[in-house]
Design a protein around this motif. Structure first.
Motif, PDB file in Angstrom:
ATOM      1  N   ASN A  85      -2.782  -4.727  -1.547  1.00 56.01           N
ATOM      2  CA  ASN A  85      -2.970  -3.415  -0.945  1.00 56.01           C
ATOM      3  C   ASN A  85      -3.149  -3.483   0.564  1.00 56.01           C
ATOM      4  OD1 ASN A  85      -4.130  -3.317  -3.870  1.00 56.01           O
ATOM      5  ND2 ASN A  85      -3.619  -1.214  -3.358  1.00 56.01           N
ATOM      6  N   ILE A  86      -3.577  -4.641   1.060  1.00 59.00           N
ATOM      7  CA  ILE A  86      -3.771  -4.812   2.495  1.00 59.00           C
ATOM      8  C   ILE A  86      -2.650  -5.655   3.094  1.00 59.00           C
ATOM      9  CG2 ILE A  86      -5.270  -5.795   4.270  1.00 59.00           C
ATOM     10  CD1 ILE A  86      -7.660  -5.121   2.515  1.00 59.00           C
ATOM     11  N   ALA A  87      -2.466  -6.859   2.558  1.00 59.70           N
ATOM     12  CA  ALA A  87      -1.445  -7.765   3.084  1.00 59.70           C
ATOM     13  C   ALA A  87      -0.063  -7.458   2.520  1.00 59.70           C
ATOM     14  CB  ALA A  87      -1.834  -9.210   2.784  1.00 59.70           C
ATOM     15  N   GLY A  88       0.003  -7.178   1.215  1.00 60.46           N
ATOM     16  CA  GLY A  88       1.289  -6.938   0.571  1.00 60.46           C
ATOM     17  C   GLY A  88       1.993  -5.704   1.095  1.00 60.46           C
ATOM     18  N   ALA A  89       1.245  -4.613   1.245  1.00 59.86           N
ATOM     19  CA  ALA A  89       1.841  -3.383   1.769  1.00 59.86           C
ATOM     20  C   ALA A  89       2.338  -3.594   3.194  1.00 59.86           C
ATOM     21  CB  ALA A  89       0.816  -2.254   1.735  1.00 59.86           C
ATOM     22  N   MET A 223     -15.987  -0.433  -3.393  1.00 62.21           N
ATOM     23  CA  MET A 223     -14.923  -0.931  -2.507  1.00 62.21           C
ATOM     24  C   MET A 223     -13.888   0.154  -2.245  1.00 62.21           C
ATOM     25  SD  MET A 223     -12.589  -3.516  -4.823  1.00 62.21           S
ATOM     26  CE  MET A 223     -11.326  -2.874  -5.957  1.00 62.21           C
ATOM     27  N   ALA A 224     -13.599   0.957  -3.257  1.00 65.15           N
ATOM     28  CA  ALA A 224     -12.629   2.039  -3.072  1.00 65.15           C
ATOM     29  C   ALA A 224     -13.145   3.059  -2.063  1.00 65.15           C
ATOM     30  CB  ALA A 224     -12.338   2.706  -4.408  1.00 65.15           C
ATOM     31  N   ALA A 225     -14.404   3.455  -2.202  1.00 67.44           N
ATOM     32  CA  ALA A 225     -15.000   4.437  -1.290  1.00 67.44           C
ATOM     33  C   ALA A 225     -15.029   3.910   0.139  1.00 67.44           C
ATOM     34  CB  ALA A 225     -16.411   4.790  -1.755  1.00 67.44           C
ATOM     35  N   LEU A 226     -15.408   2.641   0.301  1.00 69.94           N
ATOM     36  CA  LEU A 226     -15.476   2.034   1.634  1.00 69.94           C
ATOM     37  C   LEU A 226     -14.117   2.058   2.320  1.00 69.94           C
ATOM     38  CD1 LEU A 226     -16.963   0.293   3.789  1.00 69.94           C
ATOM     39  CD2 LEU A 226     -16.253  -1.717   2.481  1.00 69.94           C
ATOM     40  N   TYR A 227     -13.094   1.642   1.607  1.00 71.00           N
ATOM     41  CA  TYR A 227     -11.766   1.560   2.215  1.00 71.00           C
ATOM     42  C   TYR A 227     -11.186   2.947   2.480  1.00 71.00           C
ATOM     43  CZ  TYR A 227      -7.173  -0.347   3.310  1.00 71.00           C
ATOM     44  OH  TYR A 227      -6.024  -0.697   3.957  1.00 71.00           O
ATOM     45  N   ILE A 228     -11.389   3.850   1.544  1.00 74.99           N
ATOM     46  CA  ILE A 228     -10.863   5.212   1.705  1.00 74.99           C
ATOM     47  C   ILE A 228     -11.439   5.869   2.953  1.00 74.99           C
ATOM     48  CG2 ILE A 228     -10.925   7.552   0.742  1.00 74.99           C
ATOM     49  CD1 ILE A 228     -10.672   6.203  -2.056  1.00 74.99           C
ATOM     50  N   VAL A 229     -12.758   5.775   3.133  1.00 74.49           N
ATOM     51  CA  VAL A 229     -13.414   6.394   4.295  1.00 74.49           C
ATOM     52  C   VAL A 229     -12.937   5.736   5.589  1.00 74.49           C
ATOM     53  CG1 VAL A 229     -15.618   6.735   5.476  1.00 74.49           C
ATOM     54  CG2 VAL A 229     -15.452   7.141   3.016  1.00 74.49           C
ATOM     55  N   GLY A 230     -12.939   4.399   5.627  1.00 73.85           N
ATOM     56  CA  GLY A 230     -12.525   3.683   6.834  1.00 73.85           C
ATOM     57  C   GLY A 230     -11.100   3.981   7.238  1.00 73.85           C
ATOM     58  N   THR A 317      -1.745   2.614  -5.963  1.00 75.69           N
ATOM     59  CA  THR A 317      -0.606   2.866  -5.073  1.00 75.69           C
ATOM     60  C   THR A 317      -0.732   4.154  -4.277  1.00 75.69           C
ATOM     61  OG1 THR A 317       0.877   1.650  -6.544  1.00 75.69           O
ATOM     62  CG2 THR A 317       1.902   3.151  -4.967  1.00 75.69           C
ATOM     63  N   PHE A 318      -0.968   5.267  -4.958  1.00 80.20           N
ATOM     64  CA  PHE A 318      -0.938   6.551  -4.270  1.00 80.20           C
ATOM     65  C   PHE A 318      -2.200   6.838  -3.459  1.00 80.20           C
ATOM     66  CE2 PHE A 318       2.201   7.136  -7.680  1.00 80.20           C
ATOM     67  CZ  PHE A 318       3.286   7.536  -6.913  1.00 80.20           C
ATOM     68  N   VAL A 319      -3.239   6.036  -3.662  1.00 79.56           N
ATOM     69  CA  VAL A 319      -4.455   6.203  -2.856  1.00 79.56           C
ATOM     70  C   VAL A 319      -4.634   5.002  -1.923  1.00 79.56           C
ATOM     71  CG1 VAL A 319      -6.953   6.549  -2.871  1.00 79.56           C
ATOM     72  CG2 VAL A 319      -5.543   7.618  -4.644  1.00 79.56           C
ATOM     73  N   ILE A 320      -5.005   3.845  -2.479  1.00 84.06           N
ATOM     74  CA  ILE A 320      -5.367   2.700  -1.643  1.00 84.06           C
ATOM     75  C   ILE A 320      -4.186   2.180  -0.815  1.00 84.06           C
ATOM     76  CG2 ILE A 320      -6.371   0.399  -1.608  1.00 84.06           C
ATOM     77  CD1 ILE A 320      -8.313   2.517  -2.569  1.00 84.06           C
ATOM     78  N   ASP A 357     -11.171  -6.097  12.668  1.00 82.59           N
ATOM     79  CA  ASP A 357     -11.172  -7.390  11.981  1.00 82.59           C
ATOM     80  C   ASP A 357     -12.318  -7.466  10.989  1.00 82.59           C
ATOM     81  OD1 ASP A 357      -8.998  -8.179  13.432  1.00 82.59           O
ATOM     82  OD2 ASP A 357     -10.128  -9.373  14.880  1.00 82.59           O
ATOM     83  N   VAL A 358     -13.476  -6.962  11.409  1.00 85.59           N
ATOM     84  CA  VAL A 358     -14.660  -6.988  10.544  1.00 85.59           C
ATOM     85  C   VAL A 358     -14.451  -6.102   9.320  1.00 85.59           C
ATOM     86  CG1 VAL A 358     -17.116  -6.412  10.384  1.00 85.59           C
ATOM     87  CG2 VAL A 358     -16.213  -7.490  12.465  1.00 85.59           C
ATOM     88  N   PHE A 359     -13.888  -4.908   9.546  1.00 88.58           N
ATOM     89  CA  PHE A 359     -13.655  -3.984   8.450  1.00 88.58           C
ATOM     90  C   PHE A 359     -12.711  -4.581   7.408  1.00 88.58           C
ATOM     91  CE2 PHE A 359     -11.118  -0.506   6.548  1.00 88.58           C
ATOM     92  CZ  PHE A 359     -12.141   0.207   5.928  1.00 88.58           C
ATOM     93  N   ILE A 360     -11.602  -5.160   7.886  1.00 86.86           N
ATOM     94  CA  ILE A 360     -10.643  -5.762   6.960  1.00 86.86           C
ATOM     95  C   ILE A 360     -11.272  -6.958   6.248  1.00 86.86           C
ATOM     96  CG2 ILE A 360      -8.487  -7.083   6.819  1.00 86.86           C
ATOM     97  CD1 ILE A 360      -8.038  -4.122   6.975  1.00 86.86           C
TER      98      ILE A 360
END
Length: 456
Positions: A85-89, A223-230, A317-320, A357-360
């Protein structure tokens, strides 16, 4: 020798992603969408209700009889939402251009029907092992689809592939992503981070299905909430670029060269193949991995877990994954020439600076560690199938060792082999699902004709 092997697996992997996966995944998705009356649309509301209802309903904790429906979904999402979801996309966009995301959307939409079918068959053919613990997965419905020697061979091949691809190589890849991200963000030596991850992972592994279910149930929503907000903060900050992002994705799917600032040399073929291949690595629909989690869900009818399984692909896929794509495209980060996690880090750093960098790094820890747990669980089911319950502890130790070794240095061969084995897993899994189409449709129709009307 390593270069020779890498070239061999790269060639095999390219052929699979360019031809076999396109036909198998898109063809399978279309087939089951039509056969099941586009269940991804018809059953979407029910899936959302069961998923988010399960988030607040803590009944049915994990034990030897299985997991609650939400715990099974959390374990599946833990595996689905990872470095892909981060590197692959980011890799798909860097090589295939923004249009690759469009083909990820198509693959995911069709994949929702495929994963619904997978969950139905995993539930129908699940078994209780000699240790009294419920288990299930493609090996059991492959054996049901193909009787005799053919079934045994295909099931055995699938079991070996998933143990190697996910339990060992895949978890090495995930720990490498964590260690590299934390080294970049905090300067922590990769081997130290790898050792910490391996020790914690082994502790969870040894707790069996119950401990894995409890940890994933806790980690996944956080983890989903953290990434969605950021991610949303970055996208909202660049809200004027959102129309451009949609334009780049949709037009780039059919005319990549017309997108200014897109990936250099991107073609329709590249956009399509990278979108479908990276989509598989991300949402795993059709690969045969997540059915291991859905098989052990405690539900009254297989279709109930099928609805929930579809939402796993939707969230992945459609969110993260979409959030990653829109962060990269709205920040115009593609022309940097970066790829993978570095491209995502750069995109977030356009707003957060060093904090990007810290967030990722923090998100990578959540995403990749939860994937390690999910993939270990999938491999465990197949270790039990191949060697019996007594082999599980040995497998746990070996998997933890792979987690540590994977953090030391990125070995291109390991990444290439894992991608190839992931693709190979699709073949016996999809073949079995096609062969079981009649059974899938029967179970599906039974829910709507006989079960659903009786619900209070």
């Amino acid at each position: 020798m390593e270069k020779i092997l890498n070239d061999i697996f790269s060639t095999i992997g390219s052929y699979l992603s360019n031809y076999i996966l396109i036909v198998a995944l898109l063809g399978g998705g279309i087939w089951f969408s039509v056969k099941l009356g586009f269940i991804q649309v018809k059953g979407f509301g029910e899936g959302m209700r069961r998923t988010f209802g399960g988030l607040f309903n803590k009944k049915g904790s994990a034990d030897k009889d299985g997991m609650s429906s939400f715990q099974a979904l959390a374990t599946a999402i833990a595996a689905q939402v990872g470095t892909g979801n981060i590197a692959g996309a980011a890799t798909a966009i860097a090589i295939g251009g923004p249009g690759a995301i469009f083909w990820m959307w198509i693959a995911a939409f069709l994949g929702m029907a495929t994963i619904y079918a997978e969950a139905l068959m995993a539930q129908k053919y699940k078994q209780v092992g000699s240790d009294g613990v419920v288990t299930g997965g493609p090996v059991y419905y492959i054996r049901a689809a193909f009787k005799g020697t053919a079934g045994k061979v295909l099931a055995g091949i699938f079991a070996v592939l998933i143990v190697l691809a996910l339990g060992f190589m895949g978890n090495a890849v995930q720990s490498n992503s964590i260690a590299a991200a934390w080294n970049t963000a905090f300067g922590i030596p990769q081997w130290i981070m790898g050792l910490i991850i391996a020790v914690v992972a082994l502790f969870v592994f040894m707790g069996g299905m119950g401990r894995i279910a409890k940890i994933t149930e806790l980690i996944v929503p956080v983890m989903a909430a953290l990434y969605i907000v950021g991610a949303l903060i970055v996208i909202i900050f660049n809200f004027k670029e959102i129309p451009y992002a949609f334009h780049a994705i949709i037009v780039g799917a059919f005319a990549p060269s017309s997108i200014v600032g897109g990936a250099a040399g991107a073609t329709v073929k590249l956009a399509l193949t990278k979108g479908v291949a990276r989509g598989l690595f991300s949402n795993e629909a059709g690969m045969g991995s997540t059915p291991h989690a859905h098989a052990v869900a405690k539900v009254d009818h297989p279709a109930e877990q099928g609805f929930v399984a579809m939402i796993g692909v939707f969230i992945d896929t459609f969110v993260i994954l979409n959030l990653t794509a829109f962060v990269i495209i709205t920040t115009h980060s593609i022309p940097t020439g970066l790829t993978g996690a570095e491209l995502s880090q750069y995109a977030f750093s356009t707003l957060y600076g060093k904090g990007g960098d810290v967030f990722i790094a923090v998100c990578m820890l959540f995403f990749a560690f939860s994937t390690i747990l999910g993939w270990y669980f999938f491999g465990q089911a197949n270790i039990k199938y191949l060697f019996g319950p007594k082999a599980v502890k040995v497998y746990a130790v070996l998997a933890a060792v792979c987690v540590f070794l994977g953090s030391l240095a990125e070995v291109e061969l390991v990444w290439t082999m894992q991608d190839t084995f992931n693709s190979l897993m699709v073949i016996p899994n999809i073949l079995a699902l096609f062969a079981l189409t009649g059974v899938i449709k029967q179970v599906h129709e039974d829910y709507f004709k006989n079960f659903k009307p009786k619900k209070k």
